[in-house]
Design a protein around this motif. Structure first.
Motif, PDB file in Angstrom:
ATOM      1  N   GLN A  95     -36.527 -18.625   5.761  1.00  0.00           N
ATOM      2  CA  GLN A  95     -35.107 -18.862   5.508  1.00  0.00           C
ATOM      3  C   GLN A  95     -34.568 -20.001   6.365  1.00  0.00           C
ATOM      4  O   GLN A  95     -33.717 -20.781   5.922  1.00  0.00           O
ATOM      5  N   GLY A 103     -32.071 -17.333  -1.419  1.00  0.00           N
ATOM      6  CA  GLY A 103     -32.242 -15.887  -1.367  1.00  0.00           C
ATOM      7  C   GLY A 103     -33.655 -15.458  -1.702  1.00  0.00           C
ATOM      8  O   GLY A 103     -34.609 -16.218  -1.585  1.00  0.00           O
ATOM      9  N   CYS A 104     -33.793 -14.219  -2.141  1.00  0.00           N
ATOM     10  CA  CYS A 104     -35.095 -13.680  -2.523  1.00  0.00           C
ATOM     11  C   CYS A 104     -35.423 -14.086  -3.954  1.00  0.00           C
ATOM     12  O   CYS A 104     -34.593 -13.894  -4.852  1.00  0.00           O
ATOM     13  N   GLY A 107     -35.104 -10.665  -5.808  1.00  0.00           N
ATOM     14  CA  GLY A 107     -33.777 -10.057  -5.685  1.00  0.00           C
ATOM     15  C   GLY A 107     -32.660 -10.886  -6.280  1.00  0.00           C
ATOM     16  O   GLY A 107     -31.699 -10.339  -6.838  1.00  0.00           O
ATOM     17  N   SER A 108     -32.776 -12.212  -6.195  1.00  0.00           N
ATOM     18  CA  SER A 108     -31.711 -13.074  -6.728  1.00  0.00           C
ATOM     19  C   SER A 108     -31.603 -12.992  -8.246  1.00  0.00           C
ATOM     20  O   SER A 108     -30.578 -13.363  -8.826  1.00  0.00           O
ATOM     21  N   GLY A 111     -28.895  -9.597 -10.183  1.00  0.00           N
ATOM     22  CA  GLY A 111     -27.519  -9.733 -10.653  1.00  0.00           C
ATOM     23  C   GLY A 111     -27.376 -10.612 -11.875  1.00  0.00           C
ATOM     24  O   GLY A 111     -26.388 -10.521 -12.607  1.00  0.00           O
ATOM     25  N   GLN A 166     -33.692  -7.034   1.502  1.00  0.00           N
ATOM     26  CA  GLN A 166     -32.829  -7.554   0.441  1.00  0.00           C
ATOM     27  C   GLN A 166     -31.397  -7.767   0.933  1.00  0.00           C
ATOM     28  O   GLN A 166     -30.772  -8.778   0.632  1.00  0.00           O
ATOM     29  N   GLY A 167     -30.880  -6.802   1.693  1.00  0.00           N
ATOM     30  CA  GLY A 167     -29.531  -6.960   2.232  1.00  0.00           C
ATOM     31  C   GLY A 167     -29.448  -8.121   3.196  1.00  0.00           C
ATOM     32  O   GLY A 167     -28.488  -8.913   3.173  1.00  0.00           O
ATOM     33  N   LEU A 170     -29.469 -11.374   1.255  1.00  0.00           N
ATOM     34  CA  LEU A 170     -28.190 -11.603   0.585  1.00  0.00           C
ATOM     35  C   LEU A 170     -27.143 -12.126   1.572  1.00  0.00           C
ATOM     36  O   LEU A 170     -26.440 -13.110   1.292  1.00  0.00           O
ATOM     37  N   LEU A 171     -27.056 -11.489   2.735  1.00  0.00           N
ATOM     38  CA  LEU A 171     -26.099 -11.935   3.747  1.00  0.00           C
ATOM     39  C   LEU A 171     -26.453 -13.330   4.269  1.00  0.00           C
ATOM     40  O   LEU A 171     -25.570 -14.157   4.517  1.00  0.00           O
ATOM     41  N   GLN A 173     -27.996 -15.697   2.606  1.00  0.00           N
ATOM     42  CA  GLN A 173     -27.646 -16.679   1.576  1.00  0.00           C
ATOM     43  C   GLN A 173     -26.146 -16.936   1.555  1.00  0.00           C
ATOM     44  O   GLN A 173     -25.711 -18.091   1.455  1.00  0.00           O
ATOM     45  N   ALA A 174     -25.360 -15.891   1.660  1.00  0.00           N
ATOM     46  CA  ALA A 174     -23.902 -16.050   1.610  1.00  0.00           C
ATOM     47  C   ALA A 174     -23.374 -16.800   2.836  1.00  0.00           C
ATOM     48  O   ALA A 174     -22.497 -17.664   2.718  1.00  0.00           O
TER      49      ALA A 174
END
Length: 197
Positions: A95, A103-104, A107-108, A111, A166-167, A170-171, A173-174
């Protein structure tokens, strides 16, 4: 009708199309990727595309498989504390290298696909299940060698670890901050080590 490639050349053509789609989805997101974009990136023709894929949805499902193989193929055995810590550190380093973008790769896609394509949802669920099985197999090996407490539940620990990954991704990436993933994985490691012997 679509066909599976039967020759090395055909397999290479199909893989080139899927890899191009995967790259573009990672860069832009599914909604911003057209089939023409994929063909341009892959250097392929529409006839090649439709020979292997019935439609755009089928291509995106192939991206799920491609990304899953890419992610899981890079994970070695996770049957020691050193291996798990090294894997966690490599995820944070990746990362950092990517400036916390993307992101993953698995996982990305959740959504973007699961509410519109049931087949893709099933494929993504299977991808995560494979990932969890890989980790729980390592934890079971650690139990067998006496490094993980017999009362620990490897499947539950694997699920909790994957949720942390995954969490954290996500954090990261944001916030564009790999430190978010590092914090999540440090907590996951402490949780796992609480079950060491």
């Amino acid at each position: 009708m679509t066909a599976s490639p039967t020759t090395a050349r055909g397999r290479a053509s199909r893989e080139r199309i899927v890899a191009a789609a995967s790259e573009l989805v990672n860069e832009r997101g599914i909604a911003e990727v057209s089939l023409d974009d994929v063909l341009d990136r892959a250097g392929a023709s529409k006839s090649q595309l439709y020979h292997y894929f019935e439609d755009r949805a089928a291509l995106m499902r192939a991206v799920v498989v491609h990304n899953t193989e890419s992610v899981l193929g890079a994970i070695g055995p996770l049957d020691s504390w050193k291996a798990i810590r090294s894997w966690f550190d490599s995820l944070v380093a990746l990362q950092t290298e990517r400036a916390a973008c993307g992101g993953c790769p698995i996982g990305s896609l959740v959504g973007q696909l699961v509410e519109v394509d049931e087949q893709a949802r099933v494929a993504l669920a299977a991808s995560f299940e494979r990932w969890e099985r890989h980790l729980s197999a390592g934890l079971r090996a650690m139990q067998a060698s006496g490094r993980l407490d017999d009362t620990a539940n490897p499947d539950q620990l694997a699920t909790a670890t994957l949720a942390s990954i995954q969490g954290g991704l996500l954090l990261t990436q944001a916030a564009r901050d790999p430190g978010q993933l590092a914090t999540a994985l440090d907590a996951a490691y402490v949780h796992l080590r609480a079950h060491s012997t």
